[in-house]
Structures are given as structure tokens and as C-alpha cells.
Design a protein around this motif. Structure first.
Motif, PDB file in Angstrom:
ATOM      1  N   GLU A 198      10.852 -14.930  -2.444  1.00  0.00           N
ATOM      2  CA  GLU A 198      11.134 -14.946  -3.530  1.00  0.00           C
ATOM      3  C   GLU A 198      11.820 -13.755  -4.364  1.00  0.00           C
ATOM      4  N   ILE A 199      11.618 -12.668  -4.287  1.00  0.00           N
ATOM      5  CA  ILE A 199      11.945 -11.442  -4.926  1.00  0.00           C
ATOM      6  C   ILE A 199      13.386 -11.111  -4.403  1.00  0.00           C
ATOM      7  N   MET A 200      13.655 -11.462  -2.792  1.00  0.00           N
ATOM      8  CA  MET A 200      14.863 -11.174  -2.417  1.00  0.00           C
ATOM      9  C   MET A 200      15.689 -12.035  -2.948  1.00  0.00           C
ATOM     10  N   ASP A 201      15.597 -13.509  -3.152  1.00  0.00           N
ATOM     11  CA  ASP A 201      16.449 -14.367  -3.513  1.00  0.00           C
ATOM     12  C   ASP A 201      16.776 -14.300  -5.037  1.00  0.00           C
ATOM     13  N   THR A 202      15.828 -13.885  -5.936  1.00  0.00           N
ATOM     14  CA  THR A 202      16.153 -13.513  -7.345  1.00  0.00           C
ATOM     15  C   THR A 202      16.753 -12.175  -7.662  1.00  0.00           C
ATOM     16  N   LEU A 203      16.604 -11.241  -6.960  1.00  0.00           N
ATOM     17  CA  LEU A 203      17.491  -9.611  -6.904  1.00  0.00           C
ATOM     18  C   LEU A 203      18.781  -9.966  -5.993  1.00  0.00           C
ATOM     19  N   GLY A 204      18.597 -10.850  -5.173  1.00  0.00           N
ATOM     20  CA  GLY A 204      19.882 -10.780  -4.123  1.00  0.00           C
ATOM     21  C   GLY A 204      20.107  -9.678  -3.186  1.00  0.00           C
ATOM     22  N   HIS A 205      18.868  -9.253  -2.782  1.00  0.00           N
ATOM     23  CA  HIS A 205      18.566  -8.338  -1.599  1.00  0.00           C
ATOM     24  C   HIS A 205      18.781  -9.000  -0.401  1.00  0.00           C
ATOM     25  N   THR A 206      19.435  -8.404   0.531  1.00  0.00           N
ATOM     26  CA  THR A 206      19.840  -8.648   1.879  1.00  0.00           C
ATOM     27  C   THR A 206      18.935  -8.132   2.800  1.00  0.00           C
ATOM     28  N   ASP A 207      18.243  -7.277   2.511  1.00  0.00           N
ATOM     29  CA  ASP A 207      17.455  -6.419   3.579  1.00  0.00           C
ATOM     30  C   ASP A 207      15.685  -6.658   2.938  1.00  0.00           C
ATOM     31  N   ILE A 208      15.023  -7.339   3.852  1.00  0.00           N
ATOM     32  CA  ILE A 208      13.569  -7.636   3.333  1.00  0.00           C
ATOM     33  C   ILE A 208      12.853  -6.430   3.049  1.00  0.00           C
ATOM     34  N   LYS A 209      13.232  -4.914   3.476  1.00  0.00           N
ATOM     35  CA  LYS A 209      12.597  -4.076   3.159  1.00  0.00           C
ATOM     36  C   LYS A 209      12.846  -3.548   1.715  1.00  0.00           C
ATOM     37  N   HIS A 210      13.712  -3.902   0.914  1.00  0.00           N
ATOM     38  CA  HIS A 210      13.823  -3.527  -0.283  1.00  0.00           C
ATOM     39  C   HIS A 210      12.995  -4.308  -1.305  1.00  0.00           C
ATOM     40  N   ALA A 211      12.753  -5.658  -0.729  1.00  0.00           N
ATOM     41  CA  ALA A 211      11.874  -6.511  -1.560  1.00  0.00           C
ATOM     42  C   ALA A 211      10.475  -6.055  -1.233  1.00  0.00           C
ATOM     43  N   GLU A 212      10.188  -5.600  -0.045  1.00  0.00           N
ATOM     44  CA  GLU A 212       8.841  -5.082   0.247  1.00  0.00           C
ATOM     45  C   GLU A 212       8.500  -4.187  -0.407  1.00  0.00           C
ATOM     46  N   LEU A 213       9.205  -3.300  -0.873  1.00  0.00           N
ATOM     47  CA  LEU A 213       8.944  -2.189  -1.764  1.00  0.00           C
ATOM     48  C   LEU A 213       8.099  -2.768  -2.801  1.00  0.00           C
ATOM     49  N   TYR A 214       8.564  -3.900  -3.715  1.00  0.00           N
ATOM     50  CA  TYR A 214       7.958  -4.307  -4.811  1.00  0.00           C
ATOM     51  C   TYR A 214       6.558  -4.945  -4.461  1.00  0.00           C
ATOM     52  N   THR A 215       6.565  -5.633  -3.504  1.00  0.00           N
ATOM     53  CA  THR A 215       5.157  -6.135  -3.358  1.00  0.00           C
ATOM     54  C   THR A 215       4.289  -5.388  -2.637  1.00  0.00           C
ATOM     55  N   LYS A 216       4.752  -4.448  -1.906  1.00  0.00           N
ATOM     56  CA  LYS A 216       3.835  -3.501  -1.533  1.00  0.00           C
ATOM     57  C   LYS A 216       2.918  -2.643  -2.661  1.00  0.00           C
ATOM     58  N   SER A 217       3.832  -2.260  -3.562  1.00  0.00           N
ATOM     59  CA  SER A 217       3.371  -1.533  -4.698  1.00  0.00           C
ATOM     60  C   SER A 217       2.243  -2.422  -5.691  1.00  0.00           C
ATOM     61  N   ALA A 218       2.786  -3.657  -5.718  1.00  0.00           N
ATOM     62  CA  ALA A 218       1.967  -4.601  -6.439  1.00  0.00           C
ATOM     63  C   ALA A 218       0.837  -5.035  -5.632  1.00  0.00           C
ATOM     64  N   ASN A 219       0.830  -5.148  -4.274  1.00  0.00           N
ATOM     65  CA  ASN A 219      -0.397  -5.487  -3.636  1.00  0.00           C
ATOM     66  C   ASN A 219      -1.572  -4.312  -3.609  1.00  0.00           C
ATOM     67  N   GLN A 220      -0.825  -3.062  -3.761  1.00  0.00           N
ATOM     68  CA  GLN A 220      -1.919  -2.044  -3.610  1.00  0.00           C
ATOM     69  C   GLN A 220      -2.597  -1.955  -4.834  1.00  0.00           C
ATOM     70  N   GLU A 221      -1.912  -1.841  -6.062  1.00  0.00           N
ATOM     71  CA  GLU A 221      -2.539  -2.005  -7.161  1.00  0.00           C
ATOM     72  C   GLU A 221      -3.324  -3.057  -7.429  1.00  0.00           C
ATOM     73  N   ARG A 222      -2.952  -4.263  -6.962  1.00  0.00           N
ATOM     74  CA  ARG A 222      -4.023  -5.369  -7.140  1.00  0.00           C
ATOM     75  C   ARG A 222      -5.546  -5.197  -6.208  1.00  0.00           C
ATOM     76  N   LEU A 223      -5.132  -4.781  -4.905  1.00  0.00           N
ATOM     77  CA  LEU A 223      -6.217  -4.712  -4.004  1.00  0.00           C
ATOM     78  C   LEU A 223      -7.093  -3.483  -4.442  1.00  0.00           C
ATOM     79  N   ALA A 224      -6.525  -2.495  -4.905  1.00  0.00           N
ATOM     80  CA  ALA A 224      -7.232  -1.197  -5.552  1.00  0.00           C
ATOM     81  C   ALA A 224      -8.244  -1.573  -6.679  1.00  0.00           C
ATOM     82  N   ARG A 225      -7.477  -2.578  -7.596  1.00  0.00           N
ATOM     83  CA  ARG A 225      -8.303  -3.107  -8.464  1.00  0.00           C
ATOM     84  C   ARG A 225      -9.370  -3.994  -8.277  1.00  0.00           C
ATOM     85  N   ALA A 226      -9.200  -4.752  -7.360  1.00  0.00           N
ATOM     86  CA  ALA A 226     -10.204  -5.568  -6.680  1.00  0.00           C
ATOM     87  C   ALA A 226     -11.436  -4.940  -6.065  1.00  0.00           C
TER      88      ALA A 226
END
Length: 243
Positions: A198-226
């Protein structure tokens, strides 16, 4: 000439492509092939690219903070050009070249249809309520949505310069850029639970690695908080039991 090639020259070439890591890596691969030939022909004696990273350590674009966004919105209300530029950049999440050239014909009911200048990728993006509010106060009788004070379309370069002026007038620190708004949307998408696709198709990234940078950061924060919440719950439970 290869004999004149210095490490500083390579760093400058890579720095110019800091926002396009794949292009930087590809360029470095090609240059290193040329260097191997130069070494073999004894045109040069040392490799200026030795251990050179295609990702230079630069102060890259960063996302805007909530406080910075609030200050900008307060200084530039709905109906002003700075606010329209800001809103388009934030809620479409596309590059400055796409924002500057966006034609009025791109507006199609509740969607924005555009073709990215860099990737040639065709995209259809929903018009958020925040973007709709800004568009409703805009004169859409000209070819492009954005116009300068002289009634001419912005160039990508001039849009960058004007944003620097507008952020300064809003009392914001350096680093609040148009591309930073693209990163801001990426971060908000990830924090809201959007998938990598969904992030790729919203921002127009053609490489999944770029989008994963956002989800990785958000997941780290979410998991650490949990995880810390579980520790807190355990601590509180032990206190209740007198442990």
C-alpha cells in the motif's frame, strides 16, 4: 580523463544521486569497470573508488514533525499558495517535479490521476478531505494547479526555493523540504498500519526496499511499545501481589 579522477569527484557524483540510491550504485559499478581498465592499462596506479560507499553519509531529507506541520499551517492558511503547495506535496506524497507540473485535468472526481515524471508510472490517488479543502479554494481555470505570482507554472527547482522561503517565514528550521513531506506521508502510512504494498502504490516506489524502510521503523516502534507495556503490566501485577 581517468588520470585526473579523484575520490572527491566520485563523492560529488554520488552525492548528486543521494535520493536515488539505485542510480548511485549503478553509476559506481560502471565507473569501477572503467577504473579496472585504467589500472590494467597503467593509466593510473591507485583505485580512487576503493571502499567507497554508494550511499554517502549526508544529512538526507527528513520527515516533518507534527509541531513543524502545525506551525506551517498556522502561518499559511487555506487559500494561500504556500499552503496549496504544502498540501499537494503532503497528501499526494509525490516528488516535487510531479507536484509542480500537476495539470488541472489530473483532477477526476475524487481522484488525482498522474504519470510520474521520473518513473513514467501511471498513478491514481484518492483526494483526501485535507486536499479537497485546499483544492476547493483554488482557481482551477489554468493549465496547472500551481501558479506563481506571475501566473506561470512553477518549475521543480523554483518550487524548492520558494518552499525554503515559506518555511523560514513560518519560523521552521532548515530541513523542512518538499521531499520531507513525502517522507512524512510514508511515515504516517506505516504508523496507520498500511502494508508495504500500500505504501509503494501510494508513494509510487518501484523498489519494495524503499517502502520497507517506513514499515520497519513503524513496526519497531509499535513492537517496542507493546513489549515495554508487557513489562509494565508484569511489574504492576507483582506490586499488587506484594512481590
Amino acid at each position: 580523463p581517468m588520470a585526473d579522477l579523484r575520490r572527491r569527484h566520485l563523492k560529488a557524483l554520488l552525492a548528486d544521486r543521494s535520493d536515488r540510491p539505485h542510480a548511485a550504485r549503478h553509476l559506481l559499478v560502471i565507473i569501477r569497470k572503467m577504473i579496472l581498465v585504467a589500472l590494467d592499462e597503467e593509466w593510473i596506479e591507485t583505485d580512487p573508488s576503493y571502499r567507497l560507499n554508494y550511499r554517502p553519509k549526508l544529512n538526507g531529507w527528513r520527515a516533518w514533525t507534527d509541531d513543524e506541520r502545525k506551525k506551517f499551517e498556522t502561518r499559511w492558511p487555506i487559500g494561500t499558495t504556500p499552503r496549496l503547495v504544502y498540501t499537494l506535496a503532503l497528501w499526494l506524497g509525490n516528488r516535487r517535479s510531479d507536484v509542480a507540473a500537476l495539470p488541472v485535468t489530473a483532477i477526476r472526481d475524487d481522484m488525482i490521476a498522474l504519470t510520474q515524471i521520473k518513473t513514467k508510472r501511471e498513478m491514481k490517488l484518492s483526494i483526501s478531505p485535507m486536499l479537497r479543502e485546499a483544492l476547493d479554494t483554488t482557481d482551477l481555470k489554468c493549465p496547472t494547479i500551481l501558479l506563481t505570482d506571475f501566473g506561470e507554472p512553477f518549475s521543480a527547482k523554483s518550487l524548492t526555493g520558494r518552499m525554503a522561503d515559506w518555511t523560514k517565514l513560518a519560523g521552521l528550521p532548515k530541513g523542512c523540504t518538499l521531499h520531507g513531506l513525502r517522507k512524512t506521508l510514508g511515515g504516517m502510512l506505516a504508523e496507520g498500519g498500511a502494508t508495504t504494498r500500500e505504501i509503494m502504490d501510494t508513494l509510487g516506489h518501484t523498489d519494495i526496499k524503499h517502502a520497507e524502510l517506513y514499515t520497519k521503523s513503524a513496526n519497531q516502534e509499535r513492537l517496542a511499545r507493546a513489549g515495554l507495556q508487557k513489562v509494565t503490566d508484569l511489574h504492576e501485577e507483582r506490586k499488587k501481589r506484594g512481590g
